[in-house]
Design an enzyme around this catalytic site. Structure first.
Site, PDB file in Angstrom:
ATOM      1  N   LEU A  50       0.586  -1.455   0.273  1.00  0.00           N
ATOM      2  CA  LEU A  50      -0.110  -0.070   0.011  1.00  0.00           C
ATOM      3  C   LEU A  50       0.994   1.326  -0.171  1.00  0.00           C
ATOM      4  O   LEU A  50       0.383   2.363  -0.746  1.00  0.00           O
ATOM      5  CB  LEU A  50      -0.873  -0.047   1.115  1.00  0.00           C
ATOM      6  N   TYR A  51       1.518   1.520   0.966  1.00  0.00           N
ATOM      7  CA  TYR A  51       2.956   2.390   0.802  1.00  0.00           C
ATOM      8  C   TYR A  51       2.764   2.313  -0.946  1.00  0.00           C
ATOM      9  O   TYR A  51       3.187   3.923  -1.316  1.00  0.00           O
ATOM     10  CB  TYR A  51       4.494   1.719   1.510  1.00  0.00           C
TER      11      TYR A  51
END
Length: 393
Positions: A204-205
């Site tokens: 997700l980062y």
């Protein structure tokens, strides 16, 4: 009595989003900061505005790049203002020590958050900033599985909030911001080039950083903002974040604790393109110095604007196991190694930067190998923690 390290040893730390204690507390805090800024602005006319705030997590982007860049800019005569939210993801005293060094050299830091539109607008009213160095982020690959909303809050909403303020400023500043090597995700072509596909994020980062690059394109296209994204490759060095591997490996080796070293499928090597903070700083300054002026005014585009993205790496990937061996030599302590499979938590097996574009356009040329860089880090670590008898959690 421990002597404080020199500013030359200083690095951006992203982190966990924390709600403010109360609206009144937050408003009073930044109003006081702005009042102090009114005085400092007399000193800082023609200022370069450096955003760096430390949020939580554990990933390549954050060795506290902001303090290092700020110190380098100040040393060469630029005016610098910092913005930091000083959250408590890790030991706040380390963050405050960085702040003390910077303010001693004339770099004032406003305590606040990039999502606070009123604060950002007030800062731009006080000083006509020419540049913004945006290093604020929620970093960390693994922490995204615990607190995904913090990534959207900082890396997407925070970035958009900053761009909204910048596009309405008159004059609009040129913006250099931190993307990440993580955007390459599951890409198997090495070394990674800026023209390679970045539509397969492994975390997700990485997805929020990729989103940031698309958002930058949008604001450049619609509003004429000059935007330069920097894809940092595993930054390390003094004053870094305690949740970075090289940092907590050092801590655990000294404490006699076992450290986990990951390996890929079929015992494949896990390697990183470790990049020393001083080299990253040179790349950041090169990006600032070559950034063209934004072409908009008051939210309206007047012409085509500069839009760039660069890899900033060392071009020499090193196995994580070798990093541990180097630390053992510098610390003169044998590590207790626990080798295990690379978990499916967003980490990738290999990173390797192609920096030919940054070399050509920014004059970027990394000069610090891992052996030399870790020696400098260990010297700082032993002086900061052992010299001052500080506890490293």
């Amino acid at each position: 009595m421990k002597q404080m390290p020199h500013l030359d040893d200083i690095p951006s730390t992203p982190g966990k989003f924390k709600m403010d204690k109360s609206p009144y507390f937050h408003r009073a805090r930044w109003q006081l900061s702005v009042a102090k800024l009114a005085f400092w602005s007399l000193v800082f006319m023609g200022l370069i505005f450096i955003f760096f705030y430390r949020s939580p997590s554990s990933n390549p982007i954050s060795v506290s790049v902001g303090p290092h860049v700020s110190a380098a800019l100040k040393r060469r005569g630029d005016g610098v203002l910092g913005l930091d939210n000083f959250n408590d993801y890790y030991d706040p005293s380390l963050k405050r020590a960085r702040q003390a060094l910077l303010e001693r050299s004339g770099v004032f830091i406003v305590e606040g958050d990039i999502n606070d539109s009123a604060l950002l607008k007030k800062l731009f009213e006080v000083v006509p900033f020419t540049h913004v160095m945006h290093l604020a982020a929620q970093a960390g690959v693994r922490y995204a599985m615990e607190n995904p909303s913090s990534y959207v809050h900082s890396n997407i909403a925070g970035f958009v909030n900053l761009l909204e303020v910048c596009k309405s400023a008159n004059p609009q500043p040129a913006i250099v911001w931190a993307s990440s090597s993580s955007v390459y995700g599951l890409n198997t072509k090495v070394p990674f080039s800026e023209k390679d596909r970045t539509d397969q994020p492994a975390s997700l980062y990485a997805a929020t950083k990729k989103a940031g690059e698309e958002i930058a394109h949008t604001y450049s296209h619609i509003y004429g903002l000059s935007l330069t994204g920097l894809r940092f490759f595993t930054v390390y060095g003094p004053w870094g974040r305690p949740d970075m591997a090289y940092f907590f490996f050092t801590r655990d080796i000294l404490k006699g604790k076992a450290i986990s070293i990951f390996e890929g499928a079929n015992h494949g090597t896990v390697a990183r393109d470790f990049t020393y903070i001083d080299d990253i700083v040179k790349g950041c300054l090169g990006a600032l110095d070559t950034a063209e002026k934004s072409t908009g005014s008051g939210g309206k585009k007047r012409g085509a604007a500069q839009l760039r993205v660069f890899n900033l790496g060392n071009t020499s990937p090193v196995p994580v196991s070798e990093l541990v061996s180097i630390l053992e030599r510098h610390l003169k302590v044998k590590a207790k190694r626990n080798v295990m499979k690379l978990p499916r938590n967003g980490d990738v097996q290999f990173t390797h930067a192609n920096i030919s574009m940054a070399q050509r356009e920014l004059g970027y040329k990394p000069t610090t190998d891992l052996q030399t860089g870790l020696k400098k880090f260990v010297r700082w670590y032993m002086g900061y923690y052992n010299g001052g008898k500080k506890a490293s959690a």
